[in-house]
Design an enzyme around this catalytic site. Structure first.
Site, mmCIF file in Angstrom:
data_model
loop_
_atom_site.group_PDB
_atom_site.id
_atom_site.type_symbol
_atom_site.label_atom_id
_atom_site.label_comp_id
_atom_site.label_asym_id
_atom_site.label_seq_id
_atom_site.Cartn_x
_atom_site.Cartn_y
_atom_site.Cartn_z
ATOM 1 N N HIS A 264 0.614 -1.312 0.015
ATOM 2 C CA HIS A 264 0.112 0.107 0.012
ATOM 3 C C HIS A 264 0.865 1.288 0.071
ATOM 4 C CE1 HIS A 264 -3.741 2.203 1.045
ATOM 5 N NE2 HIS A 264 -2.793 2.979 1.606
ATOM 6 N N GLU A 265 2.041 1.270 0.911
ATOM 7 C CA GLU A 265 2.430 2.542 0.970
ATOM 8 C C GLU A 265 3.471 2.701 -0.046
ATOM 9 O OE1 GLU A 265 1.858 4.883 3.321
ATOM 10 O OE2 GLU A 265 0.444 3.505 4.099
ATOM 11 N N HIS A 268 1.874 4.307 -2.861
ATOM 12 C CA HIS A 268 1.966 5.941 -2.599
ATOM 13 C C HIS A 268 3.373 6.480 -2.964
ATOM 14 C CE1 HIS A 268 -2.136 6.725 -0.781
ATOM 15 N NE2 HIS A 268 -1.617 5.900 0.337
ATOM 16 N N GLU A 294 -4.628 7.455 -3.271
ATOM 17 C CA GLU A 294 -5.371 6.229 -2.548
ATOM 18 C C GLU A 294 -5.502 5.277 -3.732
ATOM 19 O OE1 GLU A 294 -5.043 6.330 0.743
ATOM 20 O OE2 GLU A 294 -5.792 4.483 1.068
HETATM 21 ZN ZN ZN Z 1 -3.041 5.063 1.711
#
Ligand code: ZN
Length: 511
Positions: A264-265, A268, A294
């Site tokens: 997830h990170e 980003h 997101e």
């Molecule tokens: Zn996030």
């Protein structure tokens, strides 16, 4: 004009650098600072933020932006310079509308609320923070009132995170989504549950981190322009395009925690690392919006990282690393484990299908609070009722209910939550567009090759930084408006197969 543009860039670079310095101090605070550093660190960050605010609201900057208006209008909307002036003006206009004494009052109130929440949350004691939350709601409304002329009182609050996205638009999109998700969750829950016990064994931290780094490297997270550290709450932060850092947390009894948190990170981080270098030092050097950000984290975490294609490549390596734990767990069983759907009261860690119902509820409650249709006193009850309606469960206490997320206790009410679900919707819309352009992506993933997908994201999304708003970007990338259909198609297909649900009503529900 040349010299004015140069002056603008110089002013903006100063703001950017001060923000970068403050972000570095915050990164250090959350990763390696000893506890004794806290009091001084808060002061140090506060003074930098004040300097940022002074420069961002300097009347000289406003005059310069006015003088540049005719020049901006002579350029095409898409050009780098017009975009720079446009986005800088938007930031300036937002910043000057909010009086500095209000900023100070709000920040004082939010830190007091946050301190109190840290005690009230573990105790499940909503009554303790309730007066503070009532004040937060007041301040959130006041903040919106600095931007008169809105359609919905949440609009100005959304604009601060996701410019141009309207509350009514989101409300309509979410209502359509809820209509699809609630029955889908029911169908899934009526099936025998999937087994995720294989994820809950002992997995050493060091081995988990080593495996995670290898995965991130393959996906395209650039460790020469970033790093990964541990922190209690995972986050991504950027000091420049050349230094974008991510954090993770590891649970030695839950393999999915660090693994999917890192994916997830990294999503980003990969986004921020992919912004065109020419935007360095300008306000264009960050993601388009909270929801687009997101979309990138969710795309890598879920559409890629929880797919069977992805694990066809990575699973043998994971099995070899943990032969005692996973040696006898087949690829299919592992794939089922990481995609188990379960109605839980907690948003964080919820599966792909139920996750959005948590978000939709928060968004609706926020709107009703801001509209004055719901009082803070009634909030816990409204929360629990909706949980029962949508997920068929009742939180055991406010700890599992209205106190669980820090957002309302560490900021304003409104403007944030919708971004999580818009991000999910967008992730599917973008991924579908990528697959349309390059059907070979799935096969490449099975071979551990993510270059085509990354290149497509770079070209269509990352490099533009903050040039376009959320909806402008969706139109450019997909040739269409924001739509829930690709997301519903994705969920129905994947979970229909996982749970043996006939997809007979797919067409009928989407038509
Ligand atoms: Zn996030």
């Amino acid at each position: 004009m040349e010299s004015k543009i140069e002056e603008l860039k110089a002013r903006l670079r100063e703001i950017r650098d001060l923000e970068g310095a403050a972000a570095l101090l915050a990164w250090d605070q959350h990763t390696c600072m000893p506890a004794g550093g806290a009091p001084a660190r808060m002061r140090q960050i506060a003074i930098l933020r004040r300097l940022v605010h002074e420069r961002a609201t300097d009347p000289g900057l406003g005059r310069l932006l006015d003088e540049l208006r005719p020049y901006e209008e002579s350029l095409s909307y898409d050009s780098d310079e017009a975009s720079l002036i446009r986005v800088a003006r938007r930031d300036y206009e937002q910043a000057v509308r909010i009086p500095s004494d209000f900023v100070a009052r709000l920040s004082e109130h939010t830190s007091a609320t946050f301190q109190l929440w840290r005690e009230a949350y573990p105790a499940g004691d909503f009554a303790r923070v309730r007066p503070y939350l009532e004040r937060t709601l007041d301040l959130s409304r006041q903040l919106a009132e600095f931007f008169p002329g809105y359609e919905h009182i949440a609009d100005p609050l959304i604009d601060l995170q996701d410019y141009g996205v309207r509350a009514e638009t989101v409300r309509a999109v979410f209502a359509g989504l809820r209509e699809q998700l609630v029955p889908l969750v029911r169908e899934i829950i009526s099936q025998p549950p999937l087994d995720d016990a294989c994820l809950h064994q002992f997995f050493s931290e060091q081995q988990q981190l080593a495996f995670g780094s290898e995965v991130l490297r393959r996906l395209g997270y650039d460790f020469t322009r970033g790093r990964q550290d541990k922190s209690p709450h995972p986050f991504t932060t950027s000091f420049s395009i050349g230094d974008v850092r991510i954090t993770t947390r590891v649970a030695e009894n839950a393999l999915d925690e660090a693994l999917f948190g890192s994916l997830h990170e990294a999503g980003h981080g990969i986004y921020e690392q992919g912004i065109d270098e020419k935007f360095e030092g300008t306000p264009l050097a960050s993601g388009a919006s909270f929801s687009v950000h997101e979309s990138q984290s969710r795309l890598w975490e879920n559409l890629v990282g929880r797919s069977l294609s992805f694990w066809r490549f990575f699973y043998p390596g994971l099995q070899a690393l943990f032969p005692d734990q996973l040696g006898n767990v087949s690829l299919e069983a592992f794939y089922q484990a990481i995609n188990k759907v379960e109605c839980s009261p907690i948003r964080v860690g919820a599966d792909e299908v139920t996750y959005n119902l948590h978000v939709l509820m928060r968004f609706d409650l926020e709107l009703r609070l801001l509209e004055g249709e719901l009082s803070v006193r009634e909030l816990p009850e409204a929360w629990n009722t909706r949980m029962a309606e949508d997920l068929g469960i009742m939180p055991e206490s406010d700890r599992e209910g209205v106190l669980q997320d820090v957002h309302w206790y560490n900021g304003v009410i409104g403007g944030m939550f919708h971004g999580y679900t818009l991000g999910n919707i967008l992730s599917a819309q973008f991924f579908e567009a990528a697959l349309r352009a390059h059907p070979e992506i799935t096969g490449e993933m099975e071979a551990g090759n993510f270059a085509t997908l990354l290149e497509w994201l770079r070209e269509n999304i990352h490099r533009h930084g903050r040039k376009y708003t959320t909806f402008e970007l969706v139109r450019r990338v997909t040739g269409d408006e924001l739509r829930i259909e690709p997301y519903i198609r994705y969920l129905r297909k994947k979970y229909g197969e996982l749970y043996n649900i006939a997809d007979s009503n797919v067409n009928q529900t989407i038509a």
